[in-house]
Design a protein around this motif. Structure first.
Motif, PDB file in Angstrom:
ATOM      1  N   PHE A  50      17.940 -31.606 -15.208  1.00 23.39           N
ATOM      2  CA  PHE A  50      19.383 -31.751 -15.035  1.00 23.39           C
ATOM      3  C   PHE A  50      20.137 -30.703 -15.837  1.00 23.39           C
ATOM      4  O   PHE A  50      21.068 -30.069 -15.335  1.00 23.39           O
ATOM      5  CB  PHE A  50      19.850 -33.145 -15.446  1.00 23.39           C
ATOM      6  N   ARG A  51      19.724 -30.513 -17.098  1.00 18.41           N
ATOM      7  CA  ARG A  51      20.452 -29.536 -17.910  1.00 18.41           C
ATOM      8  C   ARG A  51      20.261 -28.120 -17.375  1.00 18.41           C
ATOM      9  O   ARG A  51      21.178 -27.297 -17.441  1.00 18.41           O
ATOM     10  CB  ARG A  51      20.006 -29.618 -19.368  1.00 18.41           C
ATOM     11  N   ALA A  52      19.097 -27.812 -16.820  1.00 15.86           N
ATOM     12  CA  ALA A  52      18.876 -26.501 -16.223  1.00 15.86           C
ATOM     13  C   ALA A  52      19.809 -26.289 -15.037  1.00 15.86           C
ATOM     14  O   ALA A  52      20.428 -25.217 -14.895  1.00 15.86           O
ATOM     15  CB  ALA A  52      17.420 -26.361 -15.793  1.00 15.86           C
ATOM     16  N   VAL A  53      19.932 -27.292 -14.174  1.00 17.33           N
ATOM     17  CA  VAL A  53      20.812 -27.188 -13.016  1.00 17.33           C
ATOM     18  C   VAL A  53      22.259 -27.010 -13.464  1.00 17.33           C
ATOM     19  O   VAL A  53      22.995 -26.160 -12.940  1.00 17.33           O
ATOM     20  CB  VAL A  53      20.665 -28.433 -12.122  1.00 17.33           C
ATOM     21  N   ASN A  54      22.681 -27.800 -14.444  1.00 15.90           N
ATOM     22  CA  ASN A  54      24.051 -27.725 -14.929  1.00 15.90           C
ATOM     23  C   ASN A  54      24.349 -26.377 -15.576  1.00 15.90           C
ATOM     24  O   ASN A  54      25.439 -25.816 -15.412  1.00 15.90           O
ATOM     25  CB  ASN A  54      24.286 -28.869 -15.922  1.00 15.90           C
ATOM     26  N   THR A  55      23.371 -25.835 -16.307  1.00 15.20           N
ATOM     27  CA  THR A  55      23.554 -24.534 -16.938  1.00 15.20           C
ATOM     28  C   THR A  55      23.644 -23.426 -15.903  1.00 15.20           C
ATOM     29  O   THR A  55      24.475 -22.509 -16.008  1.00 15.20           O
ATOM     30  CB  THR A  55      22.398 -24.253 -17.914  1.00 15.20           C
ATOM     31  N   LEU A  56      22.806 -23.484 -14.877  1.00 18.17           N
ATOM     32  CA  LEU A  56      22.870 -22.488 -13.810  1.00 18.17           C
ATOM     33  C   LEU A  56      24.219 -22.523 -13.106  1.00 18.17           C
ATOM     34  O   LEU A  56      24.791 -21.477 -12.769  1.00 18.17           O
ATOM     35  CB  LEU A  56      21.756 -22.733 -12.798  1.00 18.17           C
ATOM     36  N   ASP A  57      24.733 -23.719 -12.867  1.00 17.25           N
ATOM     37  CA  ASP A  57      26.043 -23.828 -12.227  1.00 17.25           C
ATOM     38  C   ASP A  57      27.116 -23.160 -13.080  1.00 17.25           C
ATOM     39  O   ASP A  57      27.996 -22.465 -12.554  1.00 17.25           O
ATOM     40  CB  ASP A  57      26.384 -25.301 -11.996  1.00 17.25           C
ATOM     41  N   ALA A  58      27.050 -23.365 -14.397  1.00 15.16           N
ATOM     42  CA  ALA A  58      28.026 -22.733 -15.281  1.00 15.16           C
ATOM     43  C   ALA A  58      27.890 -21.213 -15.273  1.00 15.16           C
ATOM     44  O   ALA A  58      28.882 -20.489 -15.438  1.00 15.16           O
ATOM     45  CB  ALA A  58      27.855 -23.266 -16.702  1.00 15.16           C
ATOM     46  N   MET A  59      26.680 -20.720 -15.067  1.00 12.56           N
ATOM     47  CA  MET A  59      26.440 -19.284 -15.098  1.00 12.56           C
ATOM     48  C   MET A  59      26.803 -18.594 -13.789  1.00 12.56           C
ATOM     49  O   MET A  59      27.426 -17.521 -13.791  1.00 12.56           O
ATOM     50  CB  MET A  59      24.968 -19.009 -15.428  1.00 12.56           C
ATOM     51  N   VAL A  60      26.408 -19.183 -12.658  1.00 12.16           N
ATOM     52  CA  VAL A  60      26.561 -18.482 -11.382  1.00 12.16           C
ATOM     53  C   VAL A  60      27.260 -19.312 -10.312  1.00 12.16           C
ATOM     54  O   VAL A  60      27.451 -18.825  -9.190  1.00 12.16           O
ATOM     55  CB  VAL A  60      25.178 -18.027 -10.838  1.00 12.16           C
ATOM     56  N   GLY A  61      27.643 -20.540 -10.616  1.00 14.89           N
ATOM     57  CA  GLY A  61      28.167 -21.429  -9.586  1.00 14.89           C
ATOM     58  C   GLY A  61      29.640 -21.305  -9.291  1.00 14.89           C
ATOM     59  O   GLY A  61      30.163 -22.061  -8.481  1.00 14.89           O
ATOM     60  N   HIS A  62      30.336 -20.365  -9.911  1.00 14.55           N
ATOM     61  CA  HIS A  62      31.771 -20.241  -9.658  1.00 14.55           C
ATOM     62  C   HIS A  62      32.053 -19.286  -8.496  1.00 14.55           C
ATOM     63  O   HIS A  62      31.174 -18.521  -8.071  1.00 14.55           O
ATOM     64  CB  HIS A  62      32.494 -19.783 -10.925  1.00 14.55           C
ATOM     65  N   LYS A  63      33.267 -19.310  -7.988  1.00 16.74           N
ATOM     66  CA  LYS A  63      33.605 -18.601  -6.749  1.00 16.74           C
ATOM     67  C   LYS A  63      34.180 -17.210  -7.014  1.00 16.74           C
ATOM     68  O   LYS A  63      35.194 -16.823  -6.431  1.00 16.74           O
ATOM     69  CB  LYS A  63      34.581 -19.434  -5.928  1.00 16.74           C
ATOM     70  N   SER A  64      33.552 -16.466  -7.879  1.00 16.08           N
ATOM     71  CA  SER A  64      33.943 -15.080  -8.082  1.00 16.08           C
ATOM     72  C   SER A  64      33.312 -14.230  -6.984  1.00 16.08           C
ATOM     73  O   SER A  64      32.374 -14.681  -6.308  1.00 16.08           O
ATOM     74  CB  SER A  64      33.469 -14.597  -9.457  1.00 16.08           C
ATOM     75  N   PRO A  65      33.795 -12.996  -6.768  1.00 20.70           N
ATOM     76  CA  PRO A  65      33.194 -12.153  -5.724  1.00 20.70           C
ATOM     77  C   PRO A  65      31.687 -11.966  -5.899  1.00 20.70           C
ATOM     78  O   PRO A  65      30.944 -11.930  -4.915  1.00 20.70           O
ATOM     79  CB  PRO A  65      33.954 -10.832  -5.868  1.00 20.70           C
ATOM     80  N   ARG A  66      31.214 -11.867  -7.151  1.00 21.57           N
ATOM     81  CA  ARG A  66      29.792 -11.651  -7.371  1.00 21.57           C
ATOM     82  C   ARG A  66      28.958 -12.869  -7.010  1.00 21.57           C
ATOM     83  O   ARG A  66      27.823 -12.733  -6.510  1.00 21.57           O
ATOM     84  CB  ARG A  66      29.547 -11.277  -8.836  1.00 21.57           C
TER      85      ARG A  66
END
Length: 327
Positions: free
Chosen positions: A175-191
């Protein structure tokens, strides 16, 4: 079954107390190490493509959960394994929980606001959320902190405990791995709009039960249960996040404040629905009230997770394996 339950209960309680006592270390935190590994994998895998993002998510989150499962199996093969299982569960619980550090950072911003030092409050706010602090005044910063405390109570405490109850140490770590990945790459920036899609969707799924439990416990333990229940039912689905909505709405109703509205991310304005529109604007003193509510929710979530573990394990089809491991 009973022995496994006792090991989880003792380990989870010790890990929870460890987080209360120490919080997150400034250096050498396991989650930070995972973040560095995920960033290294991203440098090799990044493409503006959902498939590559899904591969990155599977490798990082799946690898973390698989490693935790292998470690759990190895510990169960040791002499005196009951003590080792408790120690492993305690260490994993401490590593994934972030309630104490959440409260510490929120208090730092609240203290600066109470002292009238808006610049320090703006400097500290990025430790809690990704909003543009220079675009915010004092009440807006206080609102951002309360919203962050609410959302991270689910992400950094309750959600992890729920998945620990379901899957033990692999559930905690996964769970913490999934949550950390979302914080790292899960936002809606162009990249990350495409590359981070899989991480964001997986986080939505993994966070669903913890968010509902957080909202329920905030309603039960907050100063205004009726207001929390009303705001949750009326406004929880209006938020763009399926999990942040119920949590923030229940906190808003419980504290009698108004959350949501216009905010700024990455240089762009975002207009979100107002949660608990009948509440008053957030004040700096509400930050401490939100922290105390978060702490109560965390303690109750520990109790619920420990009590529910035998039922959850039976529902997921694990009783035979647990019985064999239980001696």
């Amino acid at each position: 079954m009973r022995a496994d339950h006792a090991s989880f209960a003792c380990g989870a309680a010790l890990g929870f107390l460890g987080d209360l006592a120490t919080g997150d270390p400034r250096r050498g935190h396991p989650v930070a190490a995972f973040g560095r590994a995920a960033a290294a994998a991203e440098r090799r895998l990044w493409r503006d493509h959902r498939g590559y993002g899904a591969l990155h998510t599977a490798l990082c989150a799946g690898g973390a959960a698989a490693g935790a499962a292998l470690l759990t199996r190895a510990v169960r093969g040791l002499d005196g394994r009951r003590g080792a299982e408790v120690a492993l569960t305690a260490a994993a619980t401490w590593a994934v929980l972030g309630g104490t550090s959440l409260g510490r950072e929120a208090r730092a911003v609240g203290g600066a606001l109470a002292a009238g030092d808006l610049e320090v409050a703006r400097e500290r706010l990025p430790h809690l959320c990704g909003r543009d602090p220079q675009a915010l005044d004092g009440p807006q910063i206080a609102r951002a902190v309360v919203e962050s405390v609410a959302e991270n109570t689910s992400d950094a405490v309750v959600g992890a405990l729920v998945w620990g109850a379901v899957g033990g140490v692999p559930g905690l770590i996964g769970f913490r791995a999934v949550n950390t990945l979302d914080a790292m790459v899960g936002h809606k920036s162009p990249r990350y709009r495409r590359f981070g899609w899989a991480a964001a969707r997986l986080d939505d799924v993994a966070g669903w039960p913890g968010a509902r439990l957080t909202a329920a416990l905030a309603t039960l333990s907050g100063p205004d249960p009726r207001g929390a229940r009303r705001a949750w039912r009326r406004d929880g689905r209006r938020h763009p996040s399926p999990n942040a909505g119920p949590v923030e709405a229940s906190f808003a109703g419980a504290l009698g404040v108004r959350l949501g509205g216009t905010l700024a991310y990455g240089g762009r304005a975002e207009h979100r629905p107002v949660l608990n529109s009948g509440g008053r604007p957030v004040e700096s003193a509400d930050i401490e009230r939100a922290i105390q509510l978060s702490r109560r929710v965390g303690v109750l979530a520990l109790g619920v997770s420990v009590a529910a573990r035998p039922v959850l394990r039976a529902l997921t089809g694990r009783p035979r394996a647990l019985g064999r491991g239980g001696g």
